[in-house]
Design a protein around this motif. Structure first.
Motif, PDB file in Angstrom:
ATOM      1  N   SER A   1      20.051  19.903  55.572  1.00 18.11           N
ATOM      2  CA  SER A   1      19.659  18.838  56.160  1.00 18.11           C
ATOM      3  C   SER A   1      18.344  18.047  56.993  1.00 18.11           C
ATOM      4  O   SER A   1      18.252  16.488  56.745  1.00 18.11           O
ATOM      5  CB  SER A   1      20.887  19.270  57.377  1.00 18.11           C
ATOM      6  N   THR A   2      17.482  19.060  56.439  1.00 20.65           N
ATOM      7  CA  THR A   2      16.197  18.172  57.257  1.00 20.65           C
ATOM      8  C   THR A   2      15.671  17.384  55.079  1.00 20.65           C
ATOM      9  O   THR A   2      15.487  16.155  56.140  1.00 20.65           O
ATOM     10  CB  THR A   2      15.073  19.348  56.312  1.00 20.65           C
ATOM     11  N   ILE A   3      15.980  17.699  54.240  1.00 24.32           N
ATOM     12  CA  ILE A   3      15.845  16.960  53.032  1.00 24.32           C
ATOM     13  C   ILE A   3      16.370  15.934  53.493  1.00 24.32           C
ATOM     14  O   ILE A   3      15.695  14.331  53.203  1.00 24.32           O
ATOM     15  CB  ILE A   3      15.680  17.864  51.959  1.00 24.32           C
ATOM     16  N   ARG A   4      17.814  16.373  54.076  1.00 22.43           N
ATOM     17  CA  ARG A   4      18.933  14.804  53.636  1.00 22.43           C
ATOM     18  C   ARG A   4      18.057  13.773  54.637  1.00 22.43           C
ATOM     19  O   ARG A   4      17.875  12.352  54.414  1.00 22.43           O
ATOM     20  CB  ARG A   4      20.025  14.429  53.610  1.00 22.43           C
ATOM     21  N   ASN A   5      17.398  13.771  55.986  1.00 18.53           N
ATOM     22  CA  ASN A   5      16.773  13.122  56.976  1.00 18.53           C
ATOM     23  C   ASN A   5      15.839  12.713  56.476  1.00 18.53           C
ATOM     24  O   ASN A   5      15.838  11.669  57.756  1.00 18.53           O
ATOM     25  CB  ASN A   5      16.904  13.927  58.128  1.00 18.53           C
ATOM     26  N   MET A   6      14.894  13.253  55.726  1.00 15.30           N
ATOM     27  CA  MET A   6      14.013  12.289  55.547  1.00 15.30           C
ATOM     28  C   MET A   6      14.118  10.934  54.908  1.00 15.30           C
ATOM     29  O   MET A   6      13.403  10.032  54.396  1.00 15.30           O
ATOM     30  CB  MET A   6      13.073  13.367  54.482  1.00 15.30           C
ATOM     31  N   PHE A   7      15.179  10.961  53.649  1.00 13.43           N
ATOM     32  CA  PHE A   7      15.559   9.726  53.095  1.00 13.43           C
ATOM     33  C   PHE A   7      16.686   9.099  54.324  1.00 13.43           C
ATOM     34  O   PHE A   7      16.629   7.175  54.303  1.00 13.43           O
ATOM     35  CB  PHE A   7      16.213   9.885  52.063  1.00 13.43           C
ATOM     36  N   LYS A   8      17.570   9.728  55.338  1.00 13.89           N
ATOM     37  CA  LYS A   8      18.250   8.415  55.682  1.00 13.89           C
ATOM     38  C   LYS A   8      18.128   9.515  57.068  1.00 13.89           C
ATOM     39  O   LYS A   8      18.643  10.604  57.012  1.00 13.89           O
ATOM     40  CB  LYS A   8      19.807   8.541  55.155  1.00 13.89           C
ATOM     41  N   ASN A   9      17.904   9.015  57.939  1.00 13.61           N
ATOM     42  CA  ASN A   9      18.029   9.058  59.051  1.00 13.61           C
ATOM     43  C   ASN A   9      19.893   9.369  59.897  1.00 13.61           C
ATOM     44  O   ASN A   9      20.790   9.239  60.182  1.00 13.61           O
ATOM     45  CB  ASN A   9      17.767   8.060  60.213  1.00 13.61           C
ATOM     46  N   ASP A  10      19.729  10.737  60.377  1.00 16.20           N
ATOM     47  CA  ASP A  10      21.634  11.397  60.721  1.00 16.20           C
ATOM     48  C   ASP A  10      21.147  11.327  62.102  1.00 16.20           C
ATOM     49  O   ASP A  10      21.979  11.554  62.580  1.00 16.20           O
ATOM     50  CB  ASP A  10      21.154  12.428  59.962  1.00 16.20           C
ATOM     51  N   GLY A  11      20.775  11.408  62.672  1.00 14.44           N
ATOM     52  CA  GLY A  11      20.155  10.477  64.536  1.00 14.44           C
ATOM     53  C   GLY A  11      20.192  12.706  65.245  1.00 14.44           C
ATOM     54  O   GLY A  11      20.074  12.601  66.586  1.00 14.44           O
ATOM     55  N   PHE A  12      20.008  13.404  64.230  1.00 13.80           N
ATOM     56  CA  PHE A  12      20.269  14.482  64.794  1.00 13.80           C
ATOM     57  C   PHE A  12      19.135  15.206  65.663  1.00 13.80           C
ATOM     58  O   PHE A  12      18.612  15.455  66.779  1.00 13.80           O
ATOM     59  CB  PHE A  12      19.885  15.456  63.727  1.00 13.80           C
ATOM     60  N   MET A  13      18.291  14.251  65.332  1.00 15.13           N
ATOM     61  CA  MET A  13      16.647  14.522  66.408  1.00 15.13           C
ATOM     62  C   MET A  13      16.966  13.712  67.636  1.00 15.13           C
ATOM     63  O   MET A  13      15.966  14.463  68.806  1.00 15.13           O
ATOM     64  CB  MET A  13      15.253  14.005  65.353  1.00 15.13           C
ATOM     65  N   ASP A  14      17.422  13.176  67.384  1.00 10.17           N
ATOM     66  CA  ASP A  14      17.640  12.307  69.074  1.00 10.17           C
ATOM     67  C   ASP A  14      18.622  13.227  70.340  1.00 10.17           C
ATOM     68  O   ASP A  14      18.659  12.822  71.296  1.00 10.17           O
ATOM     69  CB  ASP A  14      18.247  11.226  69.360  1.00 10.17           C
ATOM     70  N   LYS A  15      19.167  14.507  69.635  1.00  8.88           N
ATOM     71  CA  LYS A  15      19.767  15.109  70.699  1.00  8.88           C
ATOM     72  C   LYS A  15      19.116  15.911  70.546  1.00  8.88           C
ATOM     73  O   LYS A  15      19.277  16.491  71.863  1.00  8.88           O
ATOM     74  CB  LYS A  15      21.548  15.338  69.291  1.00  8.88           C
ATOM     75  N   SER A  16      18.418  16.155  70.270  1.00  8.90           N
ATOM     76  CA  SER A  16      17.337  17.747  70.073  1.00  8.90           C
ATOM     77  C   SER A  16      16.049  17.472  70.977  1.00  8.90           C
ATOM     78  O   SER A  16      15.250  15.889  70.640  1.00  8.90           O
ATOM     79  CB  SER A  16      16.874  18.284  68.749  1.00  8.90           C
TER      80      SER A  16
END
Length: 206
Positions: free
Chosen positions: A69-84
């Motif tokens: 999930s971390t690697i995928r997020n490096m190419f396309k933001n999945d919004g998880f960081m905004d929840k944490s």
């Protein structure tokens, strides 16, 4: 600290040695920090220590999912960081207008920033997936992951670190000791607490 005031240590130094000495020590601290981490791959790789510790205390399937999930997020933001809260506090904002020397300094920190970004996301996401596996709701799993990540990595957010680590005058000696101190505390204190908690859950078996 929360009010933006100088700590007791820095006030004492400024009072007895003067503002010029205080300013000079703060400048030296910043320069030493930049020189020790700028373009330094070995310093950057120390961020992976936290990842190693977390992998030992996280469900392996969840850890693999968190890494992917971390690697995928490096190419396309999945919004998880905004929840944490932990990730938002750690990487929440950047200065929009930067001078040339600031851009150069930031370029020198690319390795350190990159490994910190990857490790923080990997740990938080992995523990989040573990929480979901345990039947937690999304909000409960995120809080569970935030608490774990802040204990493993050392939370540098405002008000969460001891005054010695934030000191402008002692920073020359203490600015790189928070993570080291946190890792010792995690191994000596938190690991023992985890074993005791597991013992209670598993009927005395550690």
């Amino acid at each position: 600290n929360l009010a933006g005031k100088k700590g007791a240590i820095d006030r004492g130094v400024e009072r007895f040695l003067g503002r010029k000495v205080y300013t000079g020590l703060n400048t030296i601290k910043k320069q030493v920090g930049s020189n020790m981490t700028g373009f330094n791959v070995r310093s950057a790789l120390t961020n992976l220590i936290s990842s190693t510790i977390a992998s030992a205390k996280t469900n392996k399937l969840a850890f693999v999912k968190g890494t992917a999930s971390t690697i995928r997020n490096m190419f396309k933001n999945d919004g998880f960081m905004d929840k944490s809260d932990f990730l938002t506090t750690r990487f929440g904002s950047d200065q929009l207008s930067k001078k040339l020397w600031q851009k150069a300094s930031n370029a020198g920190q690319i390795f350190m920033t990159g490994t910190d970004y990857f490790t923080a996301n990997q740990i938080t996401r992995s523990k989040y997936y573990e929480g979901l596996q345990k039947g937690m709701s999304e909000s409960e799993a995120i809080k569970y992951a935030d608490d774990f990540a802040s204990r493993v990595m050392g939370d540098r957010s405002l008000g969460r670190t001891a005054e010695a680590f934030n000191s402008k005058t002692l920073g020359l000696l203490t600015q790189f000791q928070l993570e080291v101190n946190n890792q010792w505390q995690y191994m000596i204190h938190d690991t023992v607490m985890d074993y005791q908690k597991n013992s209670q859950i598993n009927g005395g078996l550690k």
